[in-house]
Design an enzyme around this catalytic site. Structure first.
Site, PDB file in Angstrom:
ATOM      1  N   VAL A  13     112.635   1.314  -6.735  1.00 50.79           N
ATOM      2  CA  VAL A  13     112.911   0.544  -5.518  1.00 50.79           C
ATOM      3  C   VAL A  13     114.406   0.517  -5.221  1.00 50.79           C
ATOM      4  O   VAL A  13     114.850   0.767  -4.097  1.00 50.79           O
ATOM      5  CB  VAL A  13     112.348  -0.898  -5.663  1.00 50.79           C
ATOM      6  N   ASP A  31     123.100  -1.347 -12.854  1.00 54.68           N
ATOM      7  CA  ASP A  31     121.910  -1.346 -13.711  1.00 54.68           C
ATOM      8  C   ASP A  31     122.341  -1.623 -15.139  1.00 54.68           C
ATOM      9  O   ASP A  31     123.428  -1.204 -15.550  1.00 54.68           O
ATOM     10  CB  ASP A  31     121.180   0.015 -13.618  1.00 54.68           C
ATOM     11  N   THR A  81     109.153  -6.759 -12.548  1.00 56.73           N
ATOM     12  CA  THR A  81     108.417  -8.028 -12.719  1.00 56.73           C
ATOM     13  C   THR A  81     107.072  -7.695 -13.379  1.00 56.73           C
ATOM     14  O   THR A  81     106.042  -7.679 -12.722  1.00 56.73           O
ATOM     15  CB  THR A  81     108.208  -8.743 -11.361  1.00 56.73           C
ATOM     16  N   CYS A 256     102.185  -2.070 -10.064  1.00 53.96           N
ATOM     17  CA  CYS A 256     102.051  -2.867  -8.835  1.00 53.96           C
ATOM     18  C   CYS A 256     100.628  -3.411  -8.726  1.00 53.96           C
ATOM     19  O   CYS A 256     100.386  -4.563  -9.048  1.00 53.96           O
ATOM     20  CB  CYS A 256     102.418  -2.028  -7.620  1.00 53.96           C
TER      21      CYS A 256
END
Ligand SMILES: NC(=O)c1ccc[n+]([C@@H]2O[C@H](COP(=O)([O-])OP(=O)(O)OC[C@H]3O[C@@H](n4cnc5c(N)ncnc54)[C@H](O)[C@@H]3O)[C@@H](O)[C@H]2O)c1
Length: 416
Positions: A13, A31, A81, A256
């Site tokens: 993303v 990062d 996440t 996802c």
């Protein structure tokens, strides 16, 4: 003052976002993964989303050092996440990224979350961290937004630049600001929603809808399989009706669709309601590798094969077609489960790199010459598999099990 954008997380993303913002703004792409940043500095994207030329841009700085982020006034958080083993949200990455941002925040900065979260996570979980670490007051000294990401890795038609983007803000001014910011770099439609919670919920809803629908088709496939009916033919026939929604059976993995519904279930449970349809659909999709093993066992017997002496080749290791990402891949679950009941199982994927090693599993990128298997399972519909005739890979009494209805009908090719 010209906006300076800090992106936290340069994964699937974050990187495309950094590159797109870098066409117009000064961007600091940060990062915590040092090797990722070193590669990006060399112009190499291991995810193969962005070409070298686009990474070499004077306005785009790749860094591991948080001091470089200090000059930014907009922070966009795109960290993972995932879920814990017990299927509850693992917010450690987003917490760490919020702490880091909290250390950098100054007056009038905006923090935008793009990571997928449950409704309420931005304001109830992230904002308190930002306030505590920065000592600044939310919606007075700094502001927050949420803009879900719809990137579909491996899909060259629906891209970050042509798919509508939802934006939300902690007040109207922030919403307008974020609308113009995204509008200035994307040619797609920017769609405003009235609250951060609506934006968070919309993203989860998109993925829950897919999960539930695929589960329904998976369930129908099992029903039809027991009744000796070709599910693919049923779906084709049913889809001649104007309002029939087209979904295919298959394995649901990745980070996802196979994860996000748990975020919503968790949040809903904390408010006293366990969503039954969402939970059951998720469970069914999780159980598909086991169900496929059962089907393969009984098909082997029908072919006069004793499962414990059988060999199998699984075609496809990634979590979906035409990508190399193996995170939470259900083909790998299938491999593990099949290995317990068959004599020998191999997994073949020319897209996933051969050096990709998970536990004791080695993914081969080539099939040994003249090697034959009792069972071939097509689990991922990589385009490149159309060059392979699976019937040439089976033993005399062997068969092919085509989970994705990828190959043409044949008496020795079964479908899910
Ligand atoms: N990949 C997709 O197709 C997709 C699509 C829509 C939404 N999302 C969501 O976007 C988020 C990111 O997904 P992704 O696929 O890009 O993940 P990813 O694993 O590819 O990238 C995340 C990056 O964040 C870095 N990171 C972790 N903690 C950090 C920190 N504290 N500071 C800075 N960097 C940090 C990691 O090193 C990694 O490079 C997730 O919430 C995911 O659910 C992903």
């Amino acid at each position: 003052m010209e906006d300076k954008v800090g992106i936290l997380g340069t994964g699937y993303v974050g990187l495309p976002l950094a590159v797109i913002f870098g066409e117009k703004y000064e961007v600091v792409a940060f990062d915590i993964n040092k090797s990722r940043i070193n590669e990006l500095k060399q112009g190499y994207d291991r995810n193969k989303q962005i070409k070298k030329g686009k990474l070499k841009n004077k306005r785009l700085l790749f860094t591991n050092s948080e001091v470089h982020l200090k000059k930014c006034n907009i922070y966009i958080i795109t960290v993972p996440t995932p879920i814990f083993k017990n299927k509850t949200p693992d917010l450690r990455y987003i917490s760490r990224a919020s702490k880091l941002t909290g250390r950098l925040l100054s007056h009038n900065n905006i923090v935008v979350y793009e990571s997928t979260v449950f409704p309420g996570a931005t304001e109830e979980f992230c904002v308190p961290i930002l306030e505590k670490i920065s000592g600044l007051k939310f919606n007075k000294d700094f502001f927050v937004g949420y803009s879900p990401e719809r990137i579909n890795v491996g899909d060259n038609e629906n891209t970050i630049d042509n798919v509508s983007k939802i934006v939300s803000g902690s007040n109207n001014k922030t919403l307008d600001k974020l609308y113009s910011l995204y509008k200035s770099v994307l040619s797609s439609k920017i769609y405003k929603v009235s609250s951060i919670k609506v934006a968070e919920a919309s993203k989860i809803t998109e993925n829950v809808q897919r999960d539930v629908n695929i589960a329904l088709i998976n369930e129908l496939s099992i029903v039809f399989n027991n009744l000796n009916i070709d599910t693919n033919e049923v779906l084709k026939a049913a889809s001649t009706k104007w309002n029939f929604n087209k979904y295919q059976p298959g394995l649901v993995g990745g980070h996802c669709i196979g994860v996000d519904p748990y975020y919503l279930v968790h949040k809903s449970k904390s408010h006293g309601f366990k969503p039954e349809i969402i939970s059951n659909a998720r469970n069914l999709n999780e159980k598909m590798p086991g169900k496929i093993c059962e089907i393969l066992k009984s098909k082997a017997k029908q072919h006069g094969l004793e499962p414990k002496f059988c060999s199998a080749l699984i075609m496809g290791a990634s979590f979906k077609e035409n990508v190399k990402d193996i995170r939470n891949s259900k083909s790998i679950d299938l491999y593990k489960k099949l290995s317990l009941i068959l004599n020998y199982v191999e997994i073949f994927d020319p897209i996933v790199e051969a050096e990709n090693k998970i536990e004791d599993l080695r993914i081969s990128s080539k099939i040994q010459n003249n090697k034959k298997f009792d069972i071939i399972v097509l689990s991922v519909a990589h385009k490149i598999f159309s060059k392979i005739n699976p019937l040439e890979l089976i033993t005399k009494s062997g068969f092919v099990y085509d989970i994705k209805s990828f190959y043409k009908k044949h008496p020795k090719i079964y479908r899910l």
